[in-house]
Design a protein around this motif. Structure first.
Motif, PDB file in Angstrom:
ATOM      1  N   SER A 456       0.830  -1.214   0.000  1.00  0.00           N
ATOM      2  CA  SER A 456       0.000   0.000   0.000  1.00  0.00           C
ATOM      3  C   SER A 456       0.854   1.249   0.000  1.00  0.00           C
ATOM      4  O   SER A 456       0.517   2.242  -0.653  1.00  0.00           O
ATOM      5  N   SER A 457       2.003   1.209   0.702  1.00  0.00           N
ATOM      6  CA  SER A 457       2.892   2.369   0.685  1.00  0.00           C
ATOM      7  C   SER A 457       3.510   2.561  -0.697  1.00  0.00           C
ATOM      8  O   SER A 457       3.633   3.694  -1.174  1.00  0.00           O
ATOM      9  N   GLU A 458       3.896   1.460  -1.370  1.00  0.00           N
ATOM     10  CA  GLU A 458       4.432   1.583  -2.723  1.00  0.00           C
ATOM     11  C   GLU A 458       3.366   2.083  -3.697  1.00  0.00           C
ATOM     12  O   GLU A 458       3.643   2.914  -4.564  1.00  0.00           O
ATOM     13  N   GLU A 459       2.139   1.586  -3.538  1.00  0.00           N
ATOM     14  CA  GLU A 459       1.062   2.050  -4.402  1.00  0.00           C
ATOM     15  C   GLU A 459       0.792   3.535  -4.176  1.00  0.00           C
ATOM     16  O   GLU A 459       0.573   4.291  -5.130  1.00  0.00           O
ATOM     17  N   GLU A 460       0.851   3.938  -2.905  1.00  0.00           N
ATOM     18  CA  GLU A 460       0.664   5.355  -2.621  1.00  0.00           C
ATOM     19  C   GLU A 460       1.792   6.188  -3.217  1.00  0.00           C
ATOM     20  O   GLU A 460       1.563   7.299  -3.717  1.00  0.00           O
ATOM     21  N   LEU A 461       3.017   5.654  -3.168  1.00  0.00           N
ATOM     22  CA  LEU A 461       4.140   6.369  -3.769  1.00  0.00           C
ATOM     23  C   LEU A 461       3.963   6.505  -5.277  1.00  0.00           C
ATOM     24  O   LEU A 461       4.230   7.572  -5.858  1.00  0.00           O
ATOM     25  N   ARG A 467       0.538  11.801  -9.747  1.00  0.00           N
ATOM     26  CA  ARG A 467      -0.009  13.130  -9.520  1.00  0.00           C
ATOM     27  C   ARG A 467       1.015  14.216  -9.831  1.00  0.00           C
ATOM     28  O   ARG A 467       0.680  15.262 -10.400  1.00  0.00           O
ATOM     29  N   ALA A 468       2.284  13.979  -9.443  1.00  0.00           N
ATOM     30  CA  ALA A 468       3.333  14.968  -9.716  1.00  0.00           C
ATOM     31  C   ALA A 468       3.542  15.145 -11.213  1.00  0.00           C
ATOM     32  O   ALA A 468       3.715  16.279 -11.712  1.00  0.00           O
ATOM     33  N   LYS A 469       3.542  14.031 -11.940  1.00  0.00           N
ATOM     34  CA  LYS A 469       3.703  14.123 -13.397  1.00  0.00           C
ATOM     35  C   LYS A 469       2.539  14.871 -14.024  1.00  0.00           C
ATOM     36  O   LYS A 469       2.712  15.680 -14.943  1.00  0.00           O
ATOM     37  N   LYS A 470       1.336  14.606 -13.529  1.00  0.00           N
ATOM     38  CA  LYS A 470       0.168  15.292 -14.070  1.00  0.00           C
ATOM     39  C   LYS A 470       0.244  16.786 -13.802  1.00  0.00           C
ATOM     40  O   LYS A 470      -0.050  17.615 -14.675  1.00  0.00           O
ATOM     41  N   ARG A 471       0.653  17.147 -12.570  1.00  0.00           N
ATOM     42  CA  ARG A 471       0.797  18.567 -12.258  1.00  0.00           C
ATOM     43  C   ARG A 471       1.862  19.215 -13.133  1.00  0.00           C
ATOM     44  O   ARG A 471       1.715  20.349 -13.601  1.00  0.00           O
ATOM     45  N   GLU A 472       2.971  18.488 -13.387  1.00  0.00           N
ATOM     46  CA  GLU A 472       4.040  19.035 -14.209  1.00  0.00           C
ATOM     47  C   GLU A 472       3.586  19.240 -15.654  1.00  0.00           C
ATOM     48  O   GLU A 472       3.892  20.274 -16.280  1.00  0.00           O
ATOM     49  N   SER A 473       2.839  18.274 -16.188  1.00  0.00           N
ATOM     50  CA  SER A 473       2.360  18.431 -17.567  1.00  0.00           C
ATOM     51  C   SER A 473       1.369  19.577 -17.673  1.00  0.00           C
ATOM     52  O   SER A 473       1.396  20.358 -18.631  1.00  0.00           O
TER      53      SER A 473
END
Length: 555
Positions: A456-461, A467-473
């Motif tokens: 679950s921690s890896e999935e959250e990561l 999300r970071a990639k989406k914000r960057e695009s």
């Protein structure tokens, strides 16, 4: 009637020490009131779970029944107005979850009939005491020697063990009768159990309490002993009477009387002698705790030695399941002995499955004994043997006081027939096997939980990276759009540069292609192409119509 009796016999025997896990899953409005759905799981097996609907008034009734324990519990207050609003129901659901978590955190409450019947009504009925009273009334009529006087309700911690005050018809003295249902570790047949009980009637040992009568019935067994007016060792530690309510006696006692090192050494040595005797006879105790030990005339008297035959679980079984190597009968007795010494020394039980840190002021020898029985290192390796503990300096000086030595008229005696010895050995092996399998199941469940947490921690990561990639695009697209808007705004704000007239010199003194040709200067091919491109650019600028541009909000 015979059909119902057969069904009750084939029903699986529930281990009353198994942990219950409760989650307040959701809430639903039914007939103008709110019901909270509880998802309850018994033990580590995820398949062993069920749902129980409860109203707030059910929680309030449970809270009232647990008040004798004098333990502070955070039950949310009642609300008369606005109690059907979704926001309030959501807040109360969280508060009730905190409440039930706090209740199950205390072992004395988690093992009580009130909590068990609240979370598992199918296996725990509130009329268990009435059924036991009816069973004993019928059984004692056929016995003839003992007359039933009155029940002693809620004296002990076991849900299915009930105490009654009886009168011996021959001596006209009062005795204590205990009725116990069979447990999940019962492996002897009815005939074998009857033979084993006859041998227990003839037991003789200075540190083991005498049994006056013991009989096995279809669903359990009852034992008659004389009354110890001072109560058990636990009653002495908390300054209470034996016939009071169990929750009020041990929930949050106001009086605590820990024993001195000399008393612990003296009584501990006697316990070890009795345990060593039982193991030599092929009958481990398996249930040592201060509640089944009596003290009379500076002498220990072990009680409940029949529990291993009846097959009931140990008080410290939840802690034993957390261990890896403590699975043999001797290791279990040593571990329970360590818990008993800890409560004798500090007048409070040890709730953790091991202890590595002890309060200041404890003697080095006593701490050494406790570490041998309860430290994390010792529990990983199975703990010491009974002989090893008897040879410890803390106990080796106990026989010097003269009170622990046996007299000639106190010869120890316990003899089982050879077939019963073999059956007892096989029953103990099955008990150890069940304990090992449950310990393995607990470890595998913990491993699954850790793996799930890691996954679950890896999935959250990964979700965070997405999300970071989406914000960057989005930021890049927004930046390019802003840059385009700014360039268009700048081009509309500047006026086009007028083209130079052929034959006239430019402002920087350069010559046009026509003047160069007139002067006899022939430009190279690249320069001609550049000149034509420049002329086309100037023509496009001159023909630019600003009215054709789309309206853009520069903000």
């Amino acid at each position: 009637m015979a059909i119902f009796e057969k069904t009750s016999q084939t029903k699986a025997i529930v281990d009353d020490t198994e942990k219950l896990i409760c989650v307040v899953e959701n809430a639903q409005n039914i007939n103008k009131h709110t019901e909270y759905v509880l998802r309850v799981q018994r033990g580590p097996c995820k398949e062993n779970k069920w749902n129980v609907p409860r109203r707030y008034r059910d929680f309030a009734a449970l809270h009232s029944s647990l008040q004798p324990a004098n333990i502070a519990l955070p039950l949310p207050p009642k609300k008369l107005i606005g109690n059907m609003q979704p926001s309030f129901i959501a807040e109360r659901q969280i508060a009730l979850q905190n409440y039930i978590n706090e209740v199950l955190k205390h072992q004395i409450l988690a093992l009580s009939l009130q909590v068990r019947s609240f979370l598992d009504p199918n296996n725990y009925s509130l009329n268990i005491t009435e059924q036991a009273l009816q069973t004993m009334s019928i059984a004692l009529r056929g016995h003839g020697r003992y007359e039933l006087k009155c029940p002693l309700s809620d004296v002990g911690w076991r849900i299915r063990k009930h105490y009654f005050l009886v009168t011996d018809a021959e001596s006209r003295t009062n005795c204590l009768l205990s009725w116990q249902n069979y447990g999940p570790d019962k492996y002897l047949s009815e005939k074998e159990m009857q033979t084993a009980f006859k041998s227990l009637l003839n037991i003789s040992h200075p540190y083991i309490d005498q049994i006056l009568a013991i009989h096995n019935l279809e669903t359990g067994a009852y034992v008659v002993r004389r009354i110890h007016e001072n109560g058990s060792l636990r009653d002495m530690l908390y300054g209470t009477d034996y016939d009071k309510n169990y929750l009020s006696k041990y929930g949050n006692p106001k009086v605590r009387k820990p024993l001195t090192d000399g008393q612990i050494s003296h009584y501990g040595y006697q316990m070890l002698q009795a345990l060593k005797f039982l193991h030599d006879k092929g009958l481990p105790h398996g249930h040592i705790h201060p509640g089944n030990i009596a003290i009379e005339n500076q002498r220990v008297l072990l009680m409940d030695i029949e529990n291993i035959i009846i097959g009931v679980p140990c008080l410290y079984r939840p802690q034993l399941l957390e261990l890896r190597r403590t699975a043999t009968a001797e290791a279990v007795d040593v571990y329970c002995f360590g818990h008993t010494l800890y409560e004798m020394a500090f007048a409070r039980p040890l709730h953790d499955h091991y202890c590595d840190i002890y309060p200041d002021g404890i003697s080095n020898e006593l701490e050494s004994v406790l570490r041998l029985c309860l430290s994390s290192t010792s529990c990983k390796h199975g703990g010491p043997s009974l002989l090893h503990l008897l040879a410890h300096p803390f106990f080796s000086r106990a026989p010097l006081n003269g009170l622990t030595s046996m007299h000639d008229d106190e010869r120890a005696h316990l003899k089982f027939p050879l077939p019963i010895k073999d059956e007892l050995k096989a029953a103990v092996a099955q008990m150890e096997s069940r304990l090992k399998s449950d310990q393995k199941l607990v470890r595998s469940t913990k491993r699954e939980v850790r793996i799930q947490e890691i996954l679950s921690s890896e999935e959250e990561l990964r979700k965070q990276k997405r999300r970071a990639k989406k914000r960057e695009s989005v930021w890049k697209s927004t930046s390019s759009l802003a840059e385009t808007v700014r360039s268009q705004s700048a081009s509309t704000a500047s006026s086009p540069t007028p083209p130079s007239i052929p034959g006239e010199p430019t402002g920087n003194g350069a010559c046009t292609p026509a003047s160069g040709a007139a002067a006899g200067i022939t430009p190279p091919a690249g320069a001609a192409r550049e000149s034509s491109g420049r002329a086309a650019l100037l023509d496009a600028i001159c023909s630019f119509d600003k009215s054709r541009l789309a309206r853009v909000n520069s903000r």
